[in-house]
Motif scaffolding. Sequence first.
Motif, PDB file in Angstrom:
ATOM      1  N   ALA A   8       0.775  -1.199   0.021  1.00 35.71           N
ATOM      2  CA  ALA A   8      -0.053  -0.016  -0.017  1.00 35.71           C
ATOM      3  C   ALA A   8       0.816   1.260   0.235  1.00 35.71           C
ATOM      4  O   ALA A   8       1.877   1.328   0.519  1.00 35.71           O
ATOM      5  CB  ALA A   8      -0.767  -0.088   1.318  1.00 35.71           C
ATOM      6  N   MET A   9       0.655   2.186  -1.016  1.00 30.22           N
ATOM      7  CA  MET A   9       1.408   3.486  -0.896  1.00 30.22           C
ATOM      8  C   MET A   9       2.704   3.115  -1.394  1.00 30.22           C
ATOM      9  O   MET A   9       3.546   3.899  -0.677  1.00 30.22           O
ATOM     10  CB  MET A   9       0.900   4.188   0.195  1.00 30.22           C
ATOM     11  N   THR A  26      -1.558  -3.162  -2.582  1.00 31.65           N
ATOM     12  CA  THR A  26      -1.433  -2.263  -3.442  1.00 31.65           C
ATOM     13  C   THR A  26      -2.218  -0.948  -3.711  1.00 31.65           C
ATOM     14  O   THR A  26      -2.131  -0.230  -4.720  1.00 31.65           O
ATOM     15  CB  THR A  26      -1.298  -2.903  -4.886  1.00 31.65           C
ATOM     16  N   ALA A  27      -3.101  -0.471  -2.552  1.00 31.52           N
ATOM     17  CA  ALA A  27      -3.755   0.701  -2.719  1.00 31.52           C
ATOM     18  C   ALA A  27      -2.834   1.789  -2.722  1.00 31.52           C
ATOM     19  O   ALA A  27      -1.899   1.789  -1.775  1.00 31.52           O
ATOM     20  CB  ALA A  27      -4.693   0.607  -1.454  1.00 31.52           C
ATOM     21  N   GLY A  28      -2.853   2.650  -3.546  1.00 30.72           N
ATOM     22  CA  GLY A  28      -2.100   3.884  -3.649  1.00 30.72           C
ATOM     23  C   GLY A  28      -0.715   3.259  -4.073  1.00 30.72           C
ATOM     24  O   GLY A  28       0.249   4.229  -3.887  1.00 30.72           O
ATOM     25  N   GLY A  29      -0.320   2.287  -4.437  1.00 25.53           N
ATOM     26  CA  GLY A  29       0.919   1.808  -4.846  1.00 25.53           C
ATOM     27  C   GLY A  29       1.356   1.996  -6.121  1.00 25.53           C
ATOM     28  O   GLY A  29       2.481   1.425  -6.599  1.00 25.53           O
ATOM     29  N   GLY A  30       0.871   2.735  -6.839  1.00 23.43           N
ATOM     30  CA  GLY A  30       1.297   3.109  -8.188  1.00 23.43           C
ATOM     31  C   GLY A  30       2.732   3.992  -8.071  1.00 23.43           C
ATOM     32  O   GLY A  30       3.208   4.384  -7.145  1.00 23.43           O
ATOM     33  N   SER A  31       3.317   4.048  -9.282  1.00 21.77           N
ATOM     34  CA  SER A  31       4.695   5.013  -9.301  1.00 21.77           C
ATOM     35  C   SER A  31       4.392   6.521  -9.502  1.00 21.77           C
ATOM     36  O   SER A  31       4.124   6.838 -10.328  1.00 21.77           O
ATOM     37  CB  SER A  31       5.466   4.590 -10.326  1.00 21.77           C
ATOM     38  N   VAL A  47      -6.608  -0.169  -5.473  1.00 20.32           N
ATOM     39  CA  VAL A  47      -7.285   1.370  -5.917  1.00 20.32           C
ATOM     40  C   VAL A  47      -6.246   2.318  -6.041  1.00 20.32           C
ATOM     41  O   VAL A  47      -5.106   2.194  -5.514  1.00 20.32           O
ATOM     42  CB  VAL A  47      -8.335   1.876  -4.500  1.00 20.32           C
ATOM     43  N   MET A  48      -6.320   3.218  -6.801  1.00 23.91           N
ATOM     44  CA  MET A  48      -5.465   4.404  -7.294  1.00 23.91           C
ATOM     45  C   MET A  48      -4.067   3.824  -7.403  1.00 23.91           C
ATOM     46  O   MET A  48      -3.409   4.260  -6.612  1.00 23.91           O
ATOM     47  CB  MET A  48      -5.540   5.447  -5.764  1.00 23.91           C
TER      48      MET A  48
END
Length: 185
Positions: A8-9, A26-31, A47-48
Motif C-alpha cells: 500500500a502506498m 497495492t492501494a495507492g501503490g502506483g509509481s 485502488v488508485m
Amino acid sequence: NVAIGYQAMDGTGTVGGNNNVFVGATAGGGSWTGTESNWNVGIGHSVMTGAMDDCDNNTAVGTSACAALTTGDKNVGIGASALLELTTGSENIAIGYHAFGDADAGEGGNVVIGNEAGNAIDDAGADYNVIIGISAGTGGDAAMAQCVVIGKEAMNSTANNAQTGTIAIGAESLGALTSGSGNIA
C-alpha cells in the motif's frame, strides 16, 4: 499518511504526499511522479494504482476503483472498477460496479450511479452528465455532454454518436437512440 496492506502506498518514492489514507493490497501503490499527491482516500485492492502526479482530494472504495488516476482531482469512485480507467478527469462521482469505468481522459463534472452505468463513455468531452440506473447511458467513444439519463438501460445505444442536452427518464427510454441532440423522452 496511513498505509495498511501489502505494498500500500509503495510507489511514492521521493515524491511523497500528505494526509493520504490507503487500505488494501497495492492501494495507492502506483509509481508516483512529479508533484506530491495529497488528501486522497483509497480502500480496497488495487485502488488508485496509477502514476499519480499532483492528484488531490480523491476517494476510491472498492477493488480497482480509480485504478488509473494520474492527475485528476476531487473524484469519488465507489464500487469495484468504478472510474476504473479515469486518468485526468476531475469532479466525477461514480457509484456502482464499473460505473463510468471506461472514461479515461478529461471527463469532468459527471454524476453516474448504478452498476455499469455510463460504463462505455470514453471521450474527453463527456462532461456534466447525470446518469442514474443499471446500464443507463452506457455511451461510447463520442461526447455525451449535459445529458440527464434516469432509468434502467435508458439511453444505452448511443455508442459512437455524440449527444448534447438529451433527457431520458424511465426504464429503457431512448434505448434505441443513435443520433440527434436535445431529445426528451
